[in-house]
Every structure is written in structure tokens, then in C-alpha cells.
Design an enzyme around this catalytic site. Structure first.
Site: not given
Lengths: 237, 256
Positions: A59-61, A101
Site C-alpha cells: 500500500s503506497e502510503n 514506498s
């Protein structure tokens, strides 16, 4: 009217339900892949993954190892996915900052990105972030994902709310990436853009080539009509 | 916001001679509250704000900007608030002139003000956004990335072909970075909880003055030196906030 509106819509729609579509996509992801799931339909894929497949959801967060939803007792405001939804994490998960990320994404370390889409064309170009003058969501991480992930699938409805086709000869909306999509999954089947048309890799039960839209844009693929075509066709990412 | 600016010098940032308020503690970095830490944040300032949606946002510093009413701000933040909360409060109050962000979905205030021409907006792919801030804080003036080639993001930018075409993107800096961590100490060392870290450690490196608010201000030595996510060299001011809402945009629970 005893059914909620979504049930009515589902009953009228040809092909897979949202749940069946998510399960279909989940089955096609190779074991031990690192996968990024986009906001909307793709997020639902997480609910159907086989835990034994050891798939790590990125999850890119800033989270690798999303797994399922929290209970009231484990709900944490600092544990969210890129859709800002509460999530749980699996054993082996890690948290990190946004630069790291996107190093994972741009650096080619993520095996597969599954994104939502507004339009995809026969060259595999994707539009999913803006309708000029009317709607603005921003590209978020989508442009980095289509550029950096080893494989890119788009999971979306076959037509938009007004019935207009979303698989086109050429995208008309602002692009997210040029020639980046390898697979498209809609409620009607699996498709591969091959430059001049979409090859149908497999179709949902009861769906035929005639149901797909402009006949000039769709061809039956070699995998048709075998139901296992999607999985075998997709597993090479 | 220019990449050419010399790196901020931590002692200057708290030196009263330079117009900044002087803090307490052995490193003069500890402030009583948001009001004390932000007295010199002026109208027209370029302000970075950490957070992904509402996760990890500097709630107390944002509330102080709202209270102070500073105007014509340039905000650099991934979402500029969400669902009317966070930085979206500053949109509603008309304090924002320009926004640099990556994602607007879920922020109707920003979408509406942009289409009404009330603010200008620069949308940046999220990975490029993060890297521009990282670069700005690391002394890298510009870098090449393949992200955005063939899209509107490429308009007006130098393209160079390496193994594939890449865009030249420049580093981002700000006058202030407002960030929030779970724990911090008097030197400004920070520890973030779970996915609340996101852009905050990057932004801390890229501003002239970084103001960190923490839920727990802990004694020096409490945070293991191996586990510090943002070293205090990047933090000029720190205060312990209070009354955190820590909202979850979409609290979805496991099916029973």
C-alpha cells in the site's frame, strides 16, 4: 423493494458480480507476489486471497503486508491503506516512509499493480485520473505504478455509468501512462490489448464475443472458451 | 520553495536574533504549544504538511493556522486535507492561494475551489512528489524519472532518454514543514506510529523551519537510537499537542 440498490444493479448486469470478479482476480495472482491494489474495485481483491499463497499487499502510503480488516478492538487510526480505509497487517509486514514506498514501486520491486480505470485503449494506454472540467481526482500513485510495477492489470467495469464503453480504440481522457497495461479484467472477461484490438483471453459464464461492444475491437483469444484460460493466461503476469 | 536555497541551519531557526522564537530545553527546541512554535509563520509562506489523507496530519499546527488566519499560503501536502478536515479547513476559510499535491479525490473543497478558479493547483504524481521533497531536503537539485512520460505531467519538462525516456523533475523546499509524530524528544528525534509516517520524515528535511508536534514528548534517551525514524537534526521546533481526533476516513471492520 426489499433488496438494496446494489443487488438490483448486480442482478441486471451481465457477467461476474463484484465479489465474483474480485475472487477471479485473486485466483490469478501468482503465489508470493508483491501486489499493489488500487482504490475501488481492486481493493476488494484483498478479501479473496488465499492466505497460503503468501501474497504481500503493498500500500503506497507506506505499508507492505496488508491483510484483512481490524476488529473493533484492533482498529487503529494509524493503520490504513492507500484508500484511507482501516486495515490489519499480516506477519512479516513493514511500515516505511513515502520515498521508500515509491522506491519499491519505481525501482521495479513490486510484481504487479492492479488499478482501476476510466478508459483503456488497444495500445494498453490507461486514463484514470481526470475528466477535464468535470472531475478531478488526481493521479495519486497511479503514474508511478504503471511506470514501475513489473506488470499492470486494470480492473474496471466494461462500461461507465452512462453505458459508454471504457475499452476503446484510443483513450480520450488525460492519460495515466502510455502502453503500460498488459491485462484488463471487467465483469465480462479477461482481455489483453495487442496494439490493434483487444484479445479476449476468457469470458465470464454466459458471456459471448457479441456482448463485448464494437466487434472491430475484440477478437477471441486462443484461450477461449476454456474457463481456465484466464488463470493460465494471466499467471505469466 | 526554490531548490537553490541554502540548507537551513538549526540553531538559526530558534535564534531570537533571526526573528524566530527561542524554545526551552537543552537544545532550545521545545515549545509550549502550537501558538508559541508558529508565531513567525507569516502570510504568503510556503508550507509543507505531513499526512496521508487524515492519517498522521499535524492537527494542532493546522488549528493554529486557522486561528491565526494567515493567508495566501502555498500548501505542499499529498491531499490538502480530506472530507472537510485537516488542511481542508484552510481551504474553506480561503487561506490557500496555491496547492501542490497528488490526490484530490475525497476532497470536494479543493476540487470545487480549483474549478471555480479560487486557487491554483499543481498535481504531481505521488512518487515524484515524495522524491521531489526527498531531493529538496538532500541537496539534490533535480532528477530524472520515467513517471509521467507521455502525459500532461511531461508538458514543458526536459525529456532525456536513458534506458527509456525520463522527465527532469526539480527538488521541492518550503519555509515551514508541519509534521506530527507519536513520540519525540527534546532534540527533535521522532518516532512515528504504523503508517502515520508517510511524507513527514521527508518534509522535515526540506524546510527552513520544521515544526514537529508529538502526542508524547519523552525524555532524551527514551527513544532507542536505533529506532529513530527522523533524526532531530531535521527538526527545529517541537511541542506536545493535545486533543487529537485521529480520524479514520473509512473505518471498515472485519465481517463477524
Amino acid at each position: 423493494m426489499t433488496h438494496p440498490p446494489s443487488s438490483d444493479t448486480q442482478a441486471m448486469r451481465r457477467g461476474w458480480s463484484d465479489a465474483a470478479l474480485a475472487a477471479e482476480v485473486a485466483r490469478a495472482i501468482p503465489p508470493r507476489s508483491v501486489v499493489n491494489l488500487g482504490i475501488g474495485l481492486p481493493t476488494q481483491v484483498a478479501e479473496y486471497l488465499d492466505p497460503a499463497a503468501c501474497i504481500m499487499i503493498h500500500s503506497e502510503n507506506g505499508l507492505l503486508g496488508v491483510e484483512g480488516r481490524p476488529t473493533q478492538a484492533t482498529l487503529s487510526p494509524t493503520r490504513i491503506n492507500a484508500g484511507k480505509e482501516s486495515v490489519d497487517v499480516r506477519l512479516g509486514a513493514a511500515y516505511f516512509d513515502s520515498a521508500l514506498s515509491f522506491a519499491m514501486i519505481r525501482g521495479g520491486h513490486v510484481n504487479l499493480a492492479i488499478l482501476g480505470g476510466m478508459q483503456v485503449d488497444v495500445e494498453g494506454s490507461l486514463a484514470n485520473w481526470s475528466v477535464p472540467g468535470r472531475k478531478l481526482t488526481g493521479m495519486g500513485g497511479a503514474m508511478d505504478l504503471v511506470t514501475g510495477a513489473q506488470a499492470v492489470w486494470v480492473m474496471m467495469r466494461h462500461a461507465d455509468r452512462s453505458g459508454a464503453p471504457k475499452l476503446l480504440a484510443r483513450c480520450t481522457l488525460p492519460l495515466t501512462g502510455v502502453r503500460v497495461v498488459q491485462r484488463i479484467i471487467t465483469e465480462l472477461g479477461w482481455f489483453s490489448p495487442n496494439g490493434t484490438h483487444f484479445e479476449a483471453l476468457s469470458l465470464a459464464p454466459g458471456v459471448t464475443l457479441c456482448d463485448l461492444g464494437d466487434p472491430a475491437l475484440f477478437r477471441g483469444g486462443q484461450a477461449l472458451p476454456s474457463a481456465s484460460g484466464a488463470a493460465s493466461g494471466a499467471s505469466d503476469l | 520553495m526554490t531548490a537553490e536555497r541554502a540548507p537551513a541551519h538549526a540553531p538559526e531557526a530558534v535564534d531570537p536574533e533571526c526573528g524566530g522564537p527561542s524554545g526551552s530545553g537543552p537544545f532550545l527546541k521545545v515549545f509550549a504549544d502550537a501558538a508559541a512554535a508558529l508565531t513567525d509563520l507569516h502570510s504568503g509562506a510556503v508550507v509543507m504538511s505531513g499526512g496521508f489523507g487524515l492519517c498522521g496530519i499535524p492537527e494542532c499546527s493546522i488549528a493554529e493556522l486557522l486561528r491565526r488566519g494567515v493567508r495566501d499560503l502555498t500548501l505542499i501536502s499529498n491531499n490538502i486535507g480530506n472530507r472537510g478536515k485537516g488542511l481542508a479547513q484552510l481551504l474553506k476559510s480561503g487561506q490557500v492561494r496555491h496547492a501542490i499535491c497528488s490526490y484530490v479525490g475525497g476532497n470536494p473543497d479543493l476540487e470545487a475551489q480549483f474549478f471555480a478558479g479560487e486557487l491554483t493547483l499543481e498535481l504531481v504524481p505521488q512518487g515524484t512528489f515524495a522524491e521531489r521533497i526527498r531531493a529538496g531536503g538532500a541537496g539534490i537539485r533535480a532528477f530524472f524519472t520515467p513517471t509521467g512520460v507521455g502525459t500532461v505531467v511531461a508538458e514543458g519538462k526536459e525529456v532525456r532518454d536513458f534506458d527509456r525516456p525520463c522527465l527532469l523533475e526539480t527538488g521541492l523546499r518550503a519555509d515551514f514543514a508541519l509534521i506530527k509524530a507519536q513520540r519525540g524528544d527534546a532534540y527533535g528525534n521522532l518516532w512515528f506510529k504504523e503508517s502515520a509516517r508517510n511524507f513527514s520524515p521527508l518534509m522535515a528535511t526540506a524546510a527552513t523551519v520544521t515544526v514537529a508536534e508529538v502526542e508524547e514528548l519523552v525524555p532524551l534517551g527514551t527513544l532507542p537510537a536505533e529506532d529513530i525514524h527522523c533524526p532531530g537534526i531535521f527538526v527545529q521546533r517541537i511541542y506536545q499537542g493535545s486533543h487529537y481526533e485521529n480520524a479514520i476516513e473509512y473505518p471498515i471492520l472485519r465481517s463477524p
